[in-house]
Design an enzyme around this catalytic site. Structure first.
Site, PDB file in Angstrom:
ATOM      1  N   LYS A  38      41.554  32.799  33.891  1.00  0.00           N
ATOM      2  CA  LYS A  38      41.284  31.694  32.960  1.00  0.00           C
ATOM      3  C   LYS A  38      41.354  30.345  33.687  1.00  0.00           C
ATOM      4  O   LYS A  38      41.895  30.274  34.809  1.00  0.00           O
ATOM      5  CB  LYS A  38      42.309  31.734  31.820  1.00  0.00           C
ATOM      6  CG  LYS A  38      43.737  31.436  32.279  1.00  0.00           C
ATOM      7  CD  LYS A  38      44.772  31.758  31.226  1.00  0.00           C
ATOM      8  CE  LYS A  38      46.161  31.412  31.732  1.00  0.00           C
ATOM      9  NZ  LYS A  38      47.218  32.004  30.901  1.00  0.00           N
ATOM     10  N   TYR A 266      48.333  -2.062  44.858  1.00  0.00           N
ATOM     11  CA  TYR A 266      48.508  -2.702  43.542  1.00  0.00           C
ATOM     12  C   TYR A 266      49.971  -2.867  43.153  1.00  0.00           C
ATOM     13  O   TYR A 266      50.760  -1.933  43.279  1.00  0.00           O
ATOM     14  CB  TYR A 266      47.861  -1.853  42.446  1.00  0.00           C
ATOM     15  CG  TYR A 266      46.345  -1.898  42.401  1.00  0.00           C
ATOM     16  CD1 TYR A 266      45.659  -3.087  42.210  1.00  0.00           C
ATOM     17  CD2 TYR A 266      45.625  -0.711  42.503  1.00  0.00           C
ATOM     18  CE1 TYR A 266      44.274  -3.096  42.150  1.00  0.00           C
ATOM     19  CE2 TYR A 266      44.241  -0.717  42.439  1.00  0.00           C
ATOM     20  CZ  TYR A 266      43.566  -1.914  42.261  1.00  0.00           C
ATOM     21  OH  TYR A 266      42.202  -1.925  42.202  1.00  0.00           O
ATOM     22  N   MET A 314      42.845   4.725  42.243  1.00  0.00           N
ATOM     23  CA  MET A 314      41.869   5.697  41.737  1.00  0.00           C
ATOM     24  C   MET A 314      41.258   6.512  42.873  1.00  0.00           C
ATOM     25  O   MET A 314      41.114   7.723  42.780  1.00  0.00           O
ATOM     26  CB  MET A 314      40.776   4.967  40.951  1.00  0.00           C
ATOM     27  CG  MET A 314      39.869   5.904  40.182  1.00  0.00           C
ATOM     28  SD  MET A 314      38.586   5.017  39.276  1.00  0.00           S
ATOM     29  CE  MET A 314      39.513   4.150  38.027  1.00  0.00           C
TER      30      MET A 314
HETATM   31  C1  LIG Z   1      48.105  32.855  31.614  1.00  0.00           C
HETATM   32  C2  LIG Z   1      48.585  34.167  31.101  1.00  0.00           C
HETATM   33  C3  LIG Z   1      49.138  35.142  31.945  1.00  0.00           C
HETATM   34  C4  LIG Z   1      49.405  34.907  33.432  1.00  0.00           C
HETATM   35  O1  LIG Z   1      50.667  34.347  33.640  1.00  0.00           O
HETATM   36  P1  LIG Z   1      51.233  34.039  35.115  1.00  0.00           P
HETATM   37  O2  LIG Z   1      52.554  33.446  34.860  1.00  0.00           O
HETATM   38  O3  LIG Z   1      50.270  33.083  35.729  1.00  0.00           O
HETATM   39  O4  LIG Z   1      51.274  35.328  35.853  1.00  0.00           O
HETATM   40  C5  LIG Z   1      49.439  36.371  31.407  1.00  0.00           C
HETATM   41  N1  LIG Z   1      49.239  36.622  30.090  1.00  0.00           N
HETATM   42  C6  LIG Z   1      48.734  35.698  29.252  1.00  0.00           C
HETATM   43  C7  LIG Z   1      48.536  36.041  27.818  1.00  0.00           C
HETATM   44  C8  LIG Z   1      48.400  34.449  29.722  1.00  0.00           C
HETATM   45  O5  LIG Z   1      47.902  33.534  28.882  1.00  0.00           O
END
Ligand SMILES: *Cc1c(COP(=O)(O)O)cnc(C)c1O
Length: 374
Positions: A38, A266, A314
Site C-alpha cells: 500500500k 531564513y 523549500m
Molecule cells: C499496513 C498494514 C500492515 C503492515 O504493517 P507493518 O507494520 O508495516 O508490517 C499489515 N496489516 C494491515 C491491515 C495493514 O494496514
C-alpha cells in the site's frame, strides 16, 4: 530528460534479501506471506516492488484501496490481492473485473458485493475484519457469528479469510498482543474447521511475525520489514537480518567560507561561532526534508557527518562542512542511507522529524524521483 539533483534510490537486491529473510522466519508449510505494498509500497514504488516480490515467489499482496489493486493487475501481478479498506460501492465493477479480494466490516457492504458479483456471474473472495483490540476498522468479536452466517448465505462471494490487526506488537508490553492473539484464535476456531479450502486466518504484521512466531497463523502481512526497517522498539531484539531498501541522496551545489558571527538562512536561527565552511544542498521541505529538522539533522558528505544549520527552506538546506576536508560542489550528500562506513537510518531521520520510520519512507519516497538499482 533532465532530472532533479535529488534522488531516492531503491535497492531491489536489498528488497529480495529482506523477502528471503522473512520467508525463513515463516512456519514451514503452514504460514504464507502477504506483502503489504500500500501507499506506493511505503514510498518505494508499488509496481517495481510487487514485480520483484512476485519473482521471489510471493503470491499475495495487500493494498489499501481498490485503485491500487487495479494497477497491480494491469502490471501483471497474478496472485491474491487483498484490499484492506474494503470496496466502496463505486469500485465494485473493478473488484469483479480484476478479481480483487476486499476486506469487509459492514453487512450492507457485503450485500452490495454479493449482488454485484452474482449479477456478473463471478465469485469474489472476501476477508472479514474483526476488531480484537486495534480500536479502528472491523466488527466486534460478538458480531462474528452473524456475519459468517451472512457470508455463507450470500451468493457470488466466499470467505477467503478472517483477519485482525495488532496495535502494540512492536512495543515492550506483551500482554495486549497475547490477549488479542488468544481472542482471535478462539474466533478462528469457532468460525471454521481445519481443512483444505478453509479461509485463511491472519493477524500478524512485521512486528508480530518476528517477535511472536506462534502468532503467524495461516498468513502474515509484513510491510515495514520488507523495506528493511526494524519493526520493533529499540529495546527489543529483532530476529531477522534486514537491509534498508531506500536511500535519499543529493549533491552539494555551493561551498563557501564565512567568518564567525555569520547568520544562516531564513530567520537567522543559527549564527556561526567560528570561521566556518558551509555547503548548500538543493533539497528542502518540497522534497519531504521537513522544516522541523532545522538545526537538528545531519547529512553524510565524504563519509562524514555534516550538521544541518539554520532553517530548512523549500528547496535549499545549509550544512556545516568545516570539519570535513576537501568538500566541493558536485560532491554527493546522503540525507538517508549509507556513505563510506557511516549510515543514516530511517529511524534516525524519524527522530529528527518527531515521527516514525514509516512516515519518513512514505514522505521521501513519494516526494522525489526514484531510481532503481539491483
Ligand atoms: C499496513 C498494514 C500492515 C503492515 O504493517 P507493518 O507494520 O508495516 O508490517 C499489515 N496489516 C494491515 C491491515 C495493514 O494496514
Amino acid at each position: 530528460m533532465i532530472e532533479s539533483m535529488n534522488r531516492v534510490e531503491i535497492d531491489l537486491a536489498a528488497l529480495r534479501s529482506n523477502c528471503r529473510a522473512l520467508q525463513e522466519e515463516l512456519r514451514e508449510d503452514v504460514t504464507r506471506l502477504l506483502a503489504v505494498v500500500k501507499s506506493d509500497a511505503y514510498g518505494h514504488g508499488m509496481l517495481p516492488v510487487a514485480r520483484c516480490l512476485q519473482d521471489e515467489g510471493v503470491h499475495s499482496f495487500g493494498v489499501a484501496e481498490v485503485h491500487e489493486g487495479v494497477l497491480l493487475r494491469q502490471a501483471g501481478i497474478s496472485g491474491d490481492i487483498i484490499v484492506f479498506l474494503g470496496a466502496d460501492e463505486d469500485c465494485l465493477a473493478q473488484v469483479v473485473r480484476h478479481n480483487l479480494q476486499p476486506v469487509f466490516f459492514d453487512s450492507r457492504q457485503l450485500a452490495e458485493i454479493s449482488a454485484f458479483a452474482t449479477a456478473a456471474d463471478a465469485r469474489i473472495g472476501v476477508h472479514l475484519k474483526v476488531d480484537t483490540g486495534m480500536g479502528r476498522l472491523g466488527i466486534l468479536p460478538d458480531e462474528v457469528a452473524g456475519y459468517l452466517r451472512q457470508v455463507e448465505k450470500a451468493s457470488g462471494v466466499y470467505l477467503a479469510g478472517i483477519m485482525s490487526h495488532f496495535p502494540m506488537a512492536d512495543e515492550p508490553p506483551v500482554q495486549p498482543s497475547v490477549k488479542q492473539d488468544a481472542l482471535f484464535k478462539d474466533i478462528a476456531a469457532q468460525s471454521f474447521h481445519a481443512g483444505e479450502n478453509r479461509p485463511l486466518a491472519h493477524i500478524a504484521n512485521s512486528a508480530a511475525m518476528l517477535r511472536f512466531p506462534d502468532m503467524q497463523m495461516d498468513m502474515v502481512r509484513p510491510g515495514i520489514s520488507l523495506y528493511g526497517c526494524n519493526p520493533l522498539d529499540s529495546t527489543l531484539f529483532c530476529r531477522a537480518e534486514l537491509a534498508p531498501v531506500m536511500s535519499f541522496k543529493t549533491k552539494v551545489i555551493q561551498v563557501k567560507d564565512v567568518p564567525a558571527g555569520f547568520p544562516v538562512s531564513y530567520g537567522h536561527t543559527f549564527t556561526t561561532s567560528r570561521p566556518s565552511r558551509l555547503a548548500v544542498l538543493p533539497v528542502g521541505y518540497h522534497n519531504g526534508y521537513l522544516r522541523v529538522m532545522s538545526n537538528r539533522s545531519q547529512v553524510l558528505i565524504r563519509g562524514q557527518r555534516a550538521p544541518q544549520r539554520g532553517r530548512v527552506c523549500m528547496n535549499a538546506t545549509v550544512v556545516d562542512v568545516t570539519d570535513i576536508a576537501g568538500v566541493e560542489p558536485g560532491d554527493e550528500a546522503v540525507l538517508m542511507g549509507r556513505q563510506g562506513r557511516d549510515e543514516i537510518s530511517a529511524g534516525e531521520v524519524a527522530g529528527w522529524m518527531d515521527t516514525i520510520h514509516y512516515e519518513v519512507l512514505c514522505l521521501f519516497g513519494n516526494s522525489n524521483r526514484r531510481v532503481y538499482i539491483s
